[in-house]
Scaffold this motif. Sequence first.
Motif, PDB file in Angstrom:
ATOM      1  N   THR A 100       3.372  -5.665 -21.778  1.00 27.54           N
ATOM      2  CA  THR A 100       4.279  -5.892 -20.741  1.00 27.54           C
ATOM      3  C   THR A 100       4.264  -5.949 -20.149  1.00 27.54           C
ATOM      4  O   THR A 100       4.721  -4.193 -19.522  1.00 27.54           O
ATOM      5  N   PRO A 101       4.239  -6.585 -18.951  1.00 26.88           N
ATOM      6  CA  PRO A 101       4.208  -6.082 -17.008  1.00 26.88           C
ATOM      7  C   PRO A 101       5.219  -5.365 -16.554  1.00 26.88           C
ATOM      8  O   PRO A 101       6.725  -5.650 -17.225  1.00 26.88           O
ATOM      9  N   GLU A 102       5.150  -4.097 -15.877  1.00 27.76           N
ATOM     10  CA  GLU A 102       6.456  -3.542 -15.400  1.00 27.76           C
ATOM     11  C   GLU A 102       6.670  -3.792 -13.744  1.00 27.76           C
ATOM     12  O   GLU A 102       5.620  -4.248 -13.406  1.00 27.76           O
ATOM     13  N   PHE A 103       7.354  -4.346 -13.935  1.00 33.36           N
ATOM     14  CA  PHE A 103       7.729  -4.576 -12.370  1.00 33.36           C
ATOM     15  C   PHE A 103       7.599  -3.715 -11.230  1.00 33.36           C
ATOM     16  O   PHE A 103       7.819  -2.417 -11.573  1.00 33.36           O
ATOM     17  N   SER A 104       6.674  -4.458 -10.216  1.00 30.86           N
ATOM     18  CA  SER A 104       6.446  -3.189  -8.870  1.00 30.86           C
ATOM     19  C   SER A 104       6.665  -4.340  -8.255  1.00 30.86           C
ATOM     20  O   SER A 104       6.841  -5.475  -7.276  1.00 30.86           O
ATOM     21  N   ARG A 105       7.762  -2.767  -7.599  1.00 28.06           N
ATOM     22  CA  ARG A 105       8.140  -3.648  -6.278  1.00 28.06           C
ATOM     23  C   ARG A 105       7.705  -3.594  -5.362  1.00 28.06           C
ATOM     24  O   ARG A 105       7.807  -4.454  -4.229  1.00 28.06           O
ATOM     25  N   PHE A 106       6.213  -3.206  -4.944  1.00 29.18           N
ATOM     26  CA  PHE A 106       5.101  -3.372  -3.788  1.00 29.18           C
ATOM     27  C   PHE A 106       4.878  -4.599  -3.948  1.00 29.18           C
ATOM     28  O   PHE A 106       4.109  -5.005  -3.681  1.00 29.18           O
ATOM     29  N   LEU A 107       3.987  -4.550  -5.266  1.00 28.67           N
ATOM     30  CA  LEU A 107       3.534  -6.683  -5.452  1.00 28.67           C
ATOM     31  C   LEU A 107       4.835  -7.351  -5.543  1.00 28.67           C
ATOM     32  O   LEU A 107       4.106  -8.280  -5.161  1.00 28.67           O
TER      33      LEU A 107
END
Length: 195
Positions: A100-107
Amino acid sequence: MPSRMLENPLVLPILGLLAERSMHPYLIEMTLRERSPSNGWPVNRGSLNSVVSALNTAGWVEKAPAEKGTPASTRTVYALTSSGFEELGRRVVLQIRDTTPEFSRFLGAAGYLGAVERAAALDALDARLRSLEESIAALTQSYDAALADGLPRLTMIETEGALQARAAERDWVESVLLDIRSGELEWTTKVEIRQ
């Protein structure tokens, strides 16, 4: 104790540390901070104590008997139970398999890079690149020192993975910077403000 506390990301590393040896919560906190600079566990004493309490209620950890001659006022030491060890194994396998993709603030922010001027984007990306390079250097030093001290590679696999992920991110940021500077990534700043 709410059952959602058992979904706290600290559950797995706490169970893992207690699989190594019995510890009191303060030692768990210090060991997590010392060993895991690569993942930034959200450790604070209040949440850690709440998680340990939930683990105790679930029967995954238990208060270890006090050593003879130890004053009653010393910190409570917890030990992993057999059901806690089974839960540790279950969680390791489950989380390793989970893609499951984890949220990346950077992306998330990178998706709106065109909302800022080219110079501001270059400045921010250059700063991130420097930070990544410093982080990689520090992690590499820590990793190499641990291996030189005789720690098995398997115990450092988390740091190795973090190094690989940061190196991949560094390489991508570097390529985006090159593409912006060369003009290969066309820069248009169009922000519409709706009223």
